[in-house]
Design an enzyme around this catalytic site. Structure first.
Site, PDB file in Angstrom:
ATOM      1  CB  THR A 224       6.397   7.064  11.674  1.00 52.05           C
ATOM      2  OG1 THR A 224       7.401   6.404  10.614  1.00 52.05           O
ATOM      3  CG2 THR A 224       7.139   8.515  10.630  1.00 52.05           C
ATOM      4  N   GLY A 254      13.738   3.208   4.941  1.00 47.12           N
ATOM      5  CA  GLY A 254      12.525   3.134   4.749  1.00 47.12           C
ATOM      6  C   GLY A 254      13.207   5.056   4.166  1.00 47.12           C
ATOM      7  CG  ASP A 255       9.522   7.203   3.846  1.00 44.86           C
ATOM      8  OD1 ASP A 255       9.214   6.398   4.616  1.00 44.86           O
ATOM      9  OD2 ASP A 255       8.413   8.424   4.081  1.00 44.86           O
ATOM     10  N   GLY A 276       3.948   6.281   6.380  1.00 42.45           N
ATOM     11  CA  GLY A 276       3.151   5.400   5.453  1.00 42.45           C
ATOM     12  C   GLY A 276       4.452   4.982   4.843  1.00 42.45           C
ATOM     13  N   GLY A 278       7.221   3.576   3.047  1.00 46.14           N
ATOM     14  CA  GLY A 278       8.336   4.235   2.860  1.00 46.14           C
ATOM     15  C   GLY A 278       8.361   3.648   1.282  1.00 46.14           C
TER      16      GLY A 278
HETATM   17  N1  ASP Z   1       7.842   5.673   6.507  1.00 45.11           N
HETATM   18  C1  ASP Z   1       8.319   4.839   7.678  1.00 45.11           C
HETATM   19  C2  ASP Z   1       8.710   3.702   6.680  1.00 45.11           C
HETATM   20  O1  ASP Z   1       8.538   3.283   5.406  1.00 45.11           O
HETATM   21  C3  ASP Z   1       7.116   3.956   8.350  1.00 45.11           C
HETATM   22  C4  ASP Z   1       5.837   4.959   8.691  1.00 45.11           C
HETATM   23  O2  ASP Z   1       6.100   6.238   8.453  1.00 45.11           O
HETATM   24  O3  ASP Z   1       4.669   4.532   9.311  1.00 45.11           O
HETATM   25  O4  ASP Z   1       9.424   3.281   6.769  1.00 45.11           O
END
Ligand code: ASP
Length: 362
Positions: A224, A254-255, A276, A278
């Site tokens: 990400t 996700g977040d 991370g 999410g």
């Molecule tokens: N945070 C992102 C999600 O959960 C994934 C990532 O940060 O790699 O969609």
């Protein structure tokens, strides 16, 4: 004789007073000069991440590592140049993220991971710390640079978040070119999905059910991208863009597109972009929590980021990291994983690029 001496003495006094006066004027001017210089060179800085996870040196070839480093450097320099030339933090954030979105190395735009159905669904968000205005898109499948659409939602709609088809109708109305979903295909990401699906197959219980929370999900997210910038006007902006997690299904979001979880910016405190797992970042409201700790508890950016990333998120069971920057240009890059692709150019103009844990923090 005495008359003459008194006359010369008076003349001397007049001249020296004039000199003292001139000196004062000179000092005053000097002081104004230095105030001017300070005004003319306000602080600006920028920090980015390209995802956190099990990123280990032993799994990385030299050529891949230098490809990551080069792209991080290219991206951060684009944003820094904008800030240097007096551009806005929002512009720096979008243009920097565009470079990362256009690279197949990162899980955003071109390098987005695959869903269970072998499609790519992209999420992004952006926030303006000056106005507290924000924009986000979720689950878009034809948008080359989702961060641009998030920006468009922020400045040219009454909404904060648009999703799926509706977001793409809005994009068309606003003159965005829609790309064919095949644009997002990368062999690497496709193979990652196949590997995860094989593991999932192996873990089918006798009822044929798979547990979405299987441990391998932990490693199904990498790359990400996010950026936080402080411009010469003291404005902070933050943005995040992602393909989410490999093998996600049911239009999982996700977040990254959630303001307060994946992205937050407030000129009074800081800007934050998260990466991370999410689900945990949403539950911990990571980005806003860091800002709130600064606002209500008066702690420093570094303390707040550390508390949230090293305590709150892992205590819930999640992992990941953030990059953040406060109103004075202090930078934090905190993560609880083996590595996080990251880079900054601080207020002194110093460039840092890091991947693994052992690198020094600013
Ligand atoms: N945070 C992102 C999600 O959960 C994934 C990532 O940060 O790699 O969609």
């Amino acid at each position: 004789m005495y008359k003459n001496l008194t006359f010369f003495f008076l003349l001397f006094l007049i001249f020296s007073c004039k000199n003292i006066d001139e000196k004062h004027i000179y000092l005053d001017e000097k002081q104004n000069d230095s105030i001017e210089i300070e005004k003319k060179s306000p602080k600006y800085a920028i920090v980015i991440h390209g995802g956190a996870g099990t990123i280990l040196k032993e799994n990385m070839s030299d050529s891949l590592e230098s490809a990551y480093r080069n792209t991080l450097e290219e991206a951060i320099k684009v944003g820094h140049e904008i800030l240097k030339n007096g551009g806005t933090a929002l512009e720096a954030v979008t243009k920097t993220i565009n470079v990362l979105e256009d690279s197949p190395l990162f899980n955003a735009g071109k390098g987005a991971v695959f869903t269970h159905e072998e499609t790519n669904e992209l999420d992004a968000s952006i926030m303006d710390g000056n106005t507290l205005n924000a924009g986000a898109v979720a689950g878009v499948t034809h948008i080359k640079n989702p961060i641009d659409l998030a920006y468009e939602v922020m400045v040219n709609s009454e909404h904060v978040m648009l999703a799926g088809k509706g977001a793409e109708e809005f994009a068309k109305l606003r003159g965005f070119e829609l790309v064919d979903p095949s644009y997002f295909y990368t062999e690497n990401r496709f193979q990652s999905l196949q590997r995860i699906k094989e593991k999932e197959e192996a873990q089918l219980d006798h009822n044929g059910k798979t547990a979405f929370a299987d441990p391998f999900i932990k490693d199904s997210k990498f790359g990400t991208v996010g950026c936080v910038a402080l411009d010469k006007n003291g404005n902070i902006a933050a943005g995040t863009s992602t393909g989410g997690m490999t093998n996600k299904r049911w239009n999982r979001i996700g977040d990254a597109p959630i303001i307060g979880a994946g992205t937050y910016a407030n000129n009074a405190t800081c800007g934050v972009s998260s990466t991370g797992w999410g689900e945990y970042f949403i539950r911990a409201m990571v980005a806003h929590d860091i800002s709130a700790m600064m606002e209500y508890k008066g702690v420093s950016l570094q303390e707040a980021a550390q508390e949230v990333i090293q305590k709150k998120v892992p205590e819930l069971g999640g992992d990941g990291g953030v990059v953040a920057l406060d109103k004075d240009g202090n930078i934090a890059m905190e993560f609880n994983t083996a590595g996080m692709y990251r880079a900054y150019i601080n207020t002194e103009g110093e460039l840092f690029i890091g991947i693994y844990k052992d690198a020094p923090t600013p």
